[in-house]
Design a protein around this motif. Structure first.
Motif, PDB file in Angstrom:
ATOM      1  N   GLY B  79      37.827  14.514  36.116  1.00 37.74           N
ATOM      2  CA  GLY B  79      37.488  14.721  34.686  1.00 37.74           C
ATOM      3  C   GLY B  79      37.571  16.170  34.300  1.00 37.74           C
ATOM      4  N   PHE B  80      36.994  17.100  35.210  1.00 39.68           N
ATOM      5  CA  PHE B  80      37.035  18.472  34.769  1.00 39.68           C
ATOM      6  C   PHE B  80      38.374  19.043  34.774  1.00 39.68           C
ATOM      7  CE2 PHE B  80      32.431  18.527  36.155  1.00 39.68           C
ATOM      8  CZ  PHE B  80      32.058  18.816  34.715  1.00 39.68           C
ATOM      9  N   LEU B  81      39.113  18.589  35.824  1.00 36.60           N
ATOM     10  CA  LEU B  81      40.502  19.011  35.739  1.00 36.60           C
ATOM     11  C   LEU B  81      41.426  18.678  34.377  1.00 36.60           C
ATOM     12  CD1 LEU B  81      41.935  19.080  39.477  1.00 36.60           C
ATOM     13  CD2 LEU B  81      40.871  20.848  38.156  1.00 36.60           C
ATOM     14  N   VAL B  82      41.184  17.481  34.043  1.00 35.27           N
ATOM     15  CA  VAL B  82      41.990  17.000  32.805  1.00 35.27           C
ATOM     16  C   VAL B  82      41.430  17.645  31.618  1.00 35.27           C
ATOM     17  CG1 VAL B  82      42.045  14.981  31.278  1.00 35.27           C
ATOM     18  CG2 VAL B  82      42.135  14.525  33.667  1.00 35.27           C
ATOM     19  N   LEU B  83      40.253  18.125  31.546  1.00 36.56           N
ATOM     20  CA  LEU B  83      39.605  18.858  30.577  1.00 36.56           C
ATOM     21  C   LEU B  83      40.369  20.185  30.660  1.00 36.56           C
ATOM     22  CD1 LEU B  83      37.818  19.076  28.066  1.00 36.56           C
ATOM     23  CD2 LEU B  83      35.983  19.743  29.750  1.00 36.56           C
ATOM     24  N   ILE B  84      40.311  20.894  31.802  1.00 37.00           N
ATOM     25  CA  ILE B  84      40.743  22.182  31.737  1.00 37.00           C
ATOM     26  C   ILE B  84      42.214  22.066  31.275  1.00 37.00           C
ATOM     27  CG2 ILE B  84      41.432  24.137  33.525  1.00 37.00           C
ATOM     28  CD1 ILE B  84      39.063  22.998  34.986  1.00 37.00           C
ATOM     29  N   SER B  85      43.184  21.223  32.000  1.00 41.84           N
ATOM     30  CA  SER B  85      44.490  21.051  31.702  1.00 41.84           C
ATOM     31  C   SER B  85      44.650  20.901  30.230  1.00 41.84           C
ATOM     32  CB  SER B  85      45.378  20.210  32.451  1.00 41.84           C
ATOM     33  OG  SER B  85      44.617  18.858  32.054  1.00 41.84           O
ATOM     34  N   THR B  86      43.790  20.062  29.513  1.00 38.02           N
ATOM     35  CA  THR B  86      43.952  19.986  28.214  1.00 38.02           C
ATOM     36  C   THR B  86      43.922  21.144  27.362  1.00 38.02           C
ATOM     37  OG1 THR B  86      43.189  17.939  28.493  1.00 38.02           O
ATOM     38  CG2 THR B  86      43.408  18.627  26.309  1.00 38.02           C
ATOM     39  N   MET B  87      42.854  22.192  27.704  1.00 38.43           N
ATOM     40  CA  MET B  87      42.496  23.319  27.052  1.00 38.43           C
ATOM     41  C   MET B  87      43.675  24.299  27.349  1.00 38.43           C
ATOM     42  SD  MET B  87      38.651  23.523  28.172  1.00 38.43           S
ATOM     43  CE  MET B  87      38.284  25.144  27.626  1.00 38.43           C
ATOM     44  N   ILE B  88      44.089  24.640  28.405  1.00 40.02           N
ATOM     45  CA  ILE B  88      45.169  25.485  28.835  1.00 40.02           C
ATOM     46  C   ILE B  88      46.635  24.873  28.159  1.00 40.02           C
ATOM     47  CG2 ILE B  88      46.642  26.331  30.597  1.00 40.02           C
ATOM     48  CD1 ILE B  88      44.101  26.337  32.512  1.00 40.02           C
ATOM     49  N   TYR B 232      47.008  18.197  43.683  1.00 40.57           N
ATOM     50  CA  TYR B 232      48.332  18.193  42.963  1.00 40.57           C
ATOM     51  C   TYR B 232      48.021  18.783  41.270  1.00 40.57           C
ATOM     52  CZ  TYR B 232      50.367  16.275  47.192  1.00 40.57           C
ATOM     53  OH  TYR B 232      50.574  15.607  48.325  1.00 40.57           O
ATOM     54  N   MET B 233      47.160  18.335  40.784  1.00 35.52           N
ATOM     55  CA  MET B 233      47.148  18.695  39.450  1.00 35.52           C
ATOM     56  C   MET B 233      46.533  20.376  39.365  1.00 35.52           C
ATOM     57  SD  MET B 233      44.801  15.611  37.610  1.00 35.52           S
ATOM     58  CE  MET B 233      44.574  16.514  36.159  1.00 35.52           C
ATOM     59  N   MET B 234      46.145  20.624  40.397  1.00 37.82           N
ATOM     60  CA  MET B 234      45.636  22.262  40.484  1.00 37.82           C
ATOM     61  C   MET B 234      47.013  23.204  40.468  1.00 37.82           C
ATOM     62  SD  MET B 234      42.368  22.996  42.040  1.00 37.82           S
ATOM     63  CE  MET B 234      42.537  22.243  43.809  1.00 37.82           C
ATOM     64  N   PHE B 235      48.160  22.234  41.139  1.00 33.36           N
ATOM     65  CA  PHE B 235      49.426  22.908  40.930  1.00 33.36           C
ATOM     66  C   PHE B 235      50.121  23.064  39.675  1.00 33.36           C
ATOM     67  CE2 PHE B 235      50.238  21.984  45.637  1.00 33.36           C
ATOM     68  CZ  PHE B 235      50.948  23.020  46.179  1.00 33.36           C
ATOM     69  N   VAL B 236      49.421  22.445  38.502  1.00 33.87           N
ATOM     70  CA  VAL B 236      49.780  22.676  37.140  1.00 33.87           C
ATOM     71  C   VAL B 236      48.926  23.629  36.719  1.00 33.87           C
ATOM     72  CG1 VAL B 236      50.131  21.530  35.096  1.00 33.87           C
ATOM     73  CG2 VAL B 236      50.897  20.403  37.247  1.00 33.87           C
ATOM     74  N   ILE B 237      47.797  23.437  36.821  1.00 31.66           N
ATOM     75  CA  ILE B 237      46.683  24.150  36.186  1.00 31.66           C
ATOM     76  C   ILE B 237      46.629  25.506  36.342  1.00 31.66           C
ATOM     77  CG2 ILE B 237      44.222  24.406  35.842  1.00 31.66           C
ATOM     78  CD1 ILE B 237      43.880  21.274  36.260  1.00 31.66           C
ATOM     79  N   PHE B 238      46.626  26.018  37.384  1.00 26.79           N
ATOM     80  CA  PHE B 238      46.433  27.360  37.963  1.00 26.79           C
ATOM     81  C   PHE B 238      47.722  28.279  37.689  1.00 26.79           C
ATOM     82  CE2 PHE B 238      42.879  26.179  40.867  1.00 26.79           C
ATOM     83  CZ  PHE B 238      42.083  26.998  40.239  1.00 26.79           C
ATOM     84  N   PRO B 239      48.986  27.597  37.925  1.00 21.67           N
ATOM     85  CA  PRO B 239      50.204  28.393  37.373  1.00 21.67           C
ATOM     86  C   PRO B 239      50.108  28.611  36.072  1.00 21.67           C
ATOM     87  CG  PRO B 239      50.928  26.911  39.412  1.00 21.67           C
ATOM     88  CD  PRO B 239      49.523  26.612  38.894  1.00 21.67           C
ATOM     89  N   PHE B 240      49.733  27.644  35.204  1.00 25.27           N
ATOM     90  CA  PHE B 240      49.784  27.523  33.903  1.00 25.27           C
ATOM     91  C   PHE B 240      48.795  28.580  33.223  1.00 25.27           C
ATOM     92  CE2 PHE B 240      51.626  23.321  32.032  1.00 25.27           C
ATOM     93  CZ  PHE B 240      52.673  23.631  32.781  1.00 25.27           C
ATOM     94  N   LEU B 241      47.879  28.800  33.739  1.00 26.20           N
ATOM     95  CA  LEU B 241      46.986  29.829  33.660  1.00 26.20           C
ATOM     96  C   LEU B 241      47.339  31.196  34.021  1.00 26.20           C
ATOM     97  CD1 LEU B 241      43.800  30.070  32.921  1.00 26.20           C
ATOM     98  CD2 LEU B 241      43.204  30.051  35.089  1.00 26.20           C
TER      99      LEU B 241
END
Lengths: 396, 309
Positions: B79-88, B232-241
């Protein structure tokens, strides 16, 4: 100070075989280590006493999947020692050739696994790829990639076809080039160096006190190598150096193994050259073995392997004793693992290249009435399982 | 309006987009690593197959463990990762805020690590607890450097903490990586990501050959599937950040799309190369590295950023 126990085994991804170590840790530091062997019952020595001499060579080949030349070689040395059987010179070169190829394949296997254990999977995959030419050379020489069945009392089973020598040399050149590269990588990589330097040190005195053999002792500065000091087969006819390093840590054991691979390549080159010119038979036909006892040793990739055979003049041994190098190398953990972090303990465990299936022995207890079947293994095993179950239930 | 927010959260750029892209990039990671190691690598749909297969498997819950924490940790982390990815993603793709700023993201990312620790230590398994202990130490190691490098874009954008404003400043001034402090922060940022994702050389908490998977050891079935999806979702979140903070975000018009893909692939490939050319380091070496070298370097970066270099 609270002491936690971290069990390693009996089944653990680090260990390919069943073995149990109990690390007693304070935080992340190992303060003590306890070993428990006896998870495998195979009874090789006992079975060997029921087979003929020729059959027992094939049997000891199956003691270990990796040392599948060292054990038969030590075994035939022991049998030949009973009657001082002469071996044809061509057979001696072929024996050395196969033995050294096995050393390369075993050391590369270990190097790859060591890479895996320290989380360096690229090293693992690369080294195992470079190991492939060795297996192909085995296939050219013996027809098999593993379990070669080359050894016979008085010689070897299969001649090396002169037509195949250029092919073998091509594979060897490929291997040689890659090995020089791997040696440079292992010695120059700063991360690998910082990860393994000074880890799991086995001092010279401890190596002597624990009677460690092979790369384990040579990395600690004990210059003992059966190939040079008690030469058998063609080892007194070829030039090679015995690599000795001084620090006794995991890094030195790793470098030592890579350098030994390069030395082995040198030996194999000489053997192949000689096989072009040296002609003659490859098997001295042995009709029977006279009563007596013989000792055979050989420098297996992990150290000195020892076979003892007693014959009573029949076609089978009446006693066959095997001592694998891991049997003396494994107890060195008690000194090399103390006071190091858990993360280092595991690569230290792996650093002696332990081979548990060689080492494991089961003991058959005979009671005072001399009834050989008084205690059977199955019963002992069940009792042990029951005891462990009770201990687990009691601790809850 | 509320409908759009739900769309953002569940479809794009939230749950569905991040999940699918993460699994695809996970495949890129596995395939490229395999090719670097002379292996063939998995087929394209392997990660999807793995995830859906795990969803159908039985979940075994440890008898002695704390069940609620054990079950809640992977789901909450998801849930937290979904929230972070939405914000970024909202800031990157729509130049909008989602009521959160950079500090919120830093907090949420820390909560993810805390959930890994909670999930691991709830089982009572000795390997899991050692793994959780290592995760705590690793969090302590990389967090300081990570916070410091997150401050650099804030300083450089004139003390703006909204993601949207940081992007706007970059679209005027050019990406922050062009300056010395930005370049330092970008390099340290990639190393921090490597540690936060527990990729080699920082795969210390879940070292397979030492502690058999660490915190995730007792997980099975759908819960394990969610941990993997999180990874795997962090492979999206961190590079996007990183793209948002240092590379000037995405410009999704014409040739900008190619640039966007290239920026993303650049970071992914650097991560995979670091991953495949290093052995696992010890936890004390990791602490040493982050506290002795990375953190002071990022502090120098902050000083440089204050002086506008």
């Amino acid at each position: 100070m609270t002491i936690n126990k971290i069990p390693i085994g009996p089944f653990h991804p680090l260990l390919e075989e069943a073995e149990y170590f109990e690390l007693k840790v304070d935080g992340e530091t190992v303060v003590d280590i306890d070993m428990e062997i006896g998870w495998m019952h195979r009874g090789h020595e006992f079975i060997s006493e029921m087979k003929t001499f020729t059959q027992s060579i094939y049997l000891v080949e199956r003691i270990c999947g990796i040392c599948s030349t060292s054990h038969p070689l030590a075994c035939v040395h022991a049998i030949e020692d009973i009657d001082n059987i002469e071996i044809p010179i061509r057979a001696r070169y072929i024996r050395t050739l196969v033995g050294e190829l096995e050393r390369i394949h075993s050391h590369l296997l270990w190097l790859g696994l060591a890479g895996h254990f320290i989380g360096y999977d690229t090293l693992w995959m690369w080294v195992w790829k470079y190991r492939e030419p060795v297996l192909q050379m085995f296939e050219i020489i013996s027809g098999n990639r593993n379990h070669y069945g080359m050894m016979r009392v008085g010689g070897v089973a299969k001649d090396v076809d002169p037509v195949s020598i250029p092919d073998l040399k091509k594979n060897l050149d490929m291997l040689d080039k890659k090995m020089v590269m791997v040696a440079n990588v292992v010695r120059d990589d700063p991360v690998l160096r910082s990860r393994l330097k000074g880890v799991g040190v086995l001092s010279h005195d401890d190596a002597v006190a624990y009677c460690a053999t092979g790369p384990t002792s040579r990395a600690s500065g004990v210059p003992w190598d059966v190939r040079r000091d008690e030469p058998t087969d063609a080892y007194d006819l070829v030039d090679f150096e015995v690599i000795v390093l001084q620090n006794g840590d995991v890094y030195d054991k790793m470098v030592l193994r890579v350098l030994e691979v390069i030395e082995s390549v040198k030996i194999i080159r000489q053997c192949l050259e000689k096989l072009k010119t040296v002609q003659g038979s490859i098997l001295n036909n042995v009709k029977e073995i006279s009563p007596g006892e013989g000792i055979g040793i050989y420098e297996a990739p992990r150290g000195e392997v020892f076979h003892y055979i007693r014959s009573d003049g029949t076609n089978r041994p009446i006693r066959h004793k095997v001592r694998a190098p891991s049997f003396v190398n494994i107890p060195t953990y008690t000194v090399s693992c103390k006071g190091i972090p858990v993360a280092d303990a595991l690569i230290t465990l792996a650093s002696v290249d332990p081979c548990y299936c060689c080492t494991e022995r089961s003991l058959k207890v005979v009671n005072k009435e001399n009834d050989p079947c008084s205690i059977d293994l199955l019963k002992i095993s069940r009792e042990k399982t029951e005891r462990i179950r009770r201990e687990i239930n009691g601790s809850k | 309006m509320i409908g759009w927010k739900i769309f953002y959260l569940l479809v794009f750029p939230g749950l569905l987009f991040t999940g699918v892209l993460g699994l695809i990039v996970g495949w890129v990671d596995r395939k490229l690593s395999a090719r670097l190691q002379f292996r063939v690598g998995p087929p394209f749909f392997q990660n999807f197959n793995d995830f859906f297969k795990l969803l159908g498997k039985e979940t075994i819950i440890v008898k002695d463990g704390i069940k609620s924490v054990f079950v809640a940790a992977p789901l909450a982390a998801f849930g937290f990762l979904v929230l972070i990815s939405t914000m970024i993603g909202l800031a990157l793709f729509f130049h909008e805020g989602f009521g959160g700023d950079l500090f919120v993201i830093m907090y949420l990312l820390m909560i993810f690590s805390v959930l890994v620790i909670l999930g691991g230590s709830s089982t009572g398994n000795v390997y899991s607890s050692v793994g959780s202990g290592r995760e705590i130490k690793l969090l302590l190691a990389d967090e300081l450097a990570f916070i410091l490098i997150c401050l650099i874009p804030i300083i450089k954008s004139g003390y703006q903490i909204q993601l949207r404003s940081i992007l706007e400043v970059q679209s005027v001034q050019g990406p922050f990586i062009g300056s010395v402090s930005g370049a330092i922060a970008f390099i340290i940022g990639i190393l921090c990501i490597q540690a936060k994702m527990a990729l080699p050389p920082f795969h210390i908490p879940d070292a397979e050959t030492e502690i058999v998977g660490g915190p995730f050891m007792e997980y099975s079935g759908p819960l394990l599937g969610f941990w993997q999806l999180n990874h795997y979702m962090m492979f999206v979140i961190f590079p996007f950040l990183l793209i948002l903070l240092f590379l000037g975000g995405f410009n999704l018009h014409g040739i900008g799309i190619i640039w966007a893909v290239l920026k993303y692939l650049l970071i992914i490939v650097i991560m995979i190369l670091i991953k495949n050319t290093n052995p696992r380091i010890r936890i004390d070496t990791a602490l040493n590295f982050f506290w002795r070298y990375a953190a002071p370097l990022s502090f120098i970066g902050i000083i440089l950023a204050v002086f506008g270099v």
